[in-house]
Design an enzyme around this catalytic site. Sequence first.
Site, PDB file in Angstrom:
ATOM      1  N   CYS A   1       0.834  -1.209   0.000  1.00  0.00           N
ATOM      2  CA  CYS A   1       0.000   0.000   0.000  1.00  0.00           C
ATOM      3  C   CYS A   1       0.863   1.252   0.000  1.00  0.00           C
ATOM      4  CB  CYS A   1      -0.930  -0.018   1.203  1.00  0.00           C
ATOM      5  SG  CYS A   1      -1.901   1.478   1.321  1.00  0.00           S
TER       6      CYS A   1
ATOM      7  N   CYS B   1      -0.388   4.108   2.200  1.00  0.00           N
ATOM      8  CA  CYS B   1      -0.191   3.928   3.641  1.00  0.00           C
ATOM      9  C   CYS B   1       1.262   4.171   4.029  1.00  0.00           C
ATOM     10  CB  CYS B   1      -0.534   2.510   4.084  1.00  0.00           C
ATOM     11  SG  CYS B   1      -1.980   1.818   3.347  1.00  0.00           S
ATOM     12  N   ASP B   2       2.187   3.677   3.216  1.00  0.00           N
ATOM     13  CA  ASP B   2       3.580   3.590   3.667  1.00  0.00           C
ATOM     14  C   ASP B   2       4.571   4.454   2.893  1.00  0.00           C
ATOM     15  OD1 ASP B   2       2.753   1.706   5.544  1.00  0.00           O
ATOM     16  OD2 ASP B   2       2.908   0.088   4.094  1.00  0.00           O
TER      17      ASP B   2
END
Length: 312
Positions: free
Chosen positions: A136, A139-140
């Site tokens: 992701c 997200c990261d």
Amino acid sequence: MTDVRDITIIGSGPAGFTAAIYSGRANLKPLMIEGQQPGGQLTITSDVENYPGFPEGVLGPDLMASMRAQAERFGTKIEFGMVTEVDFSSRPFKIHTEFGDFLSRSVIVSTGASARLLGLEVEKELMATGGGVSACATCDGAFFPDKELVVVGGGDSAMEEANYLTRFASKVTIFHRRDYFRASEIMLERAKANPKIEFRVPRVVEDILKGEDGKIRAVVARNPDTGETEEFACQGLFLAIGHTPNSKVFQGQLDLDEDGYILVHDGTRTSVEGVFAAGDVCDKTYRQAITAAGMGCMAAIDCERWLESQGD
Ligand code: NAP
């Protein structure tokens, strides 16, 4: 487990919330079991530019928060937790979750799909330990300022994630197993035009190497045309190789296709009368938030009519 609900919706993505809004407005007081990623895949997406009604785009988490509020406004009761087992062999249907069991006259399955992994042993370990492997980018990505990253995949997700990651990374290299891309022309061109993105194709990622610090230091990739293998240094690896339908808990209860997608007929009907399915768990073709929402609407209408036909 005394109450028998009219309708239980399993999963809380665009399909589930749309089904909840429609069945809530039909006064069916739906119960929703939201699963381990409340709001579904859009909660780990940034800009959504193709959902009608938002000319400037909308953030995925904001869109899902709005859908949730709309579903709650019409009386949806939302329960946290994962469904661990279902029994659709007799009525009312039985739904077991981590936190309790439920009985329902009808069910809409909208459990979506999850990111696919390469299947390498070290991959899960590095994902779990913050070792620089992720599925992701939204997200990261921010954890990798000025780093050199690898994205694996050749679809729209790979192009989108690579573009997104260039906000942080110094360089992003896309590894794809073929020299032909599944990605749409516009997404591919956008990635090709980005000066921070390079392509290495065809390459099959065969291993991930970690350094003494326990974090990724390189990937090992093979050129399937020449058979040559190379070690490619990187500080982060993002997987964008598609998704698997979240249908395991329905194995043996509902008919699935060879990839695990729930089979539907006549709209959203599954192989069990009274159980309907909508969204990515049964759609391997379109897989869009708007098509999932459309199917959620269809499932609610199909379900409402089915309940009526039962005299319920
Ligand atoms: P996808 O279209 O299924 O593409 C998956 C890619 O990963 C393919 O290039 C595939 O290679 C590769 N792959 C699959 N398994 C692999 C493995 N084990 N090892 C190495 N590579 C592997 O999935 P997606 O990109 O996630 O897109 C899914 C759907 O969402 C599509 O309909 C897409 O259009 C849509 N989407 C749209 C947007 C947007 O419009 N903004 C953004 C993201 C996604 P092969 O090609 O060789 O099979």
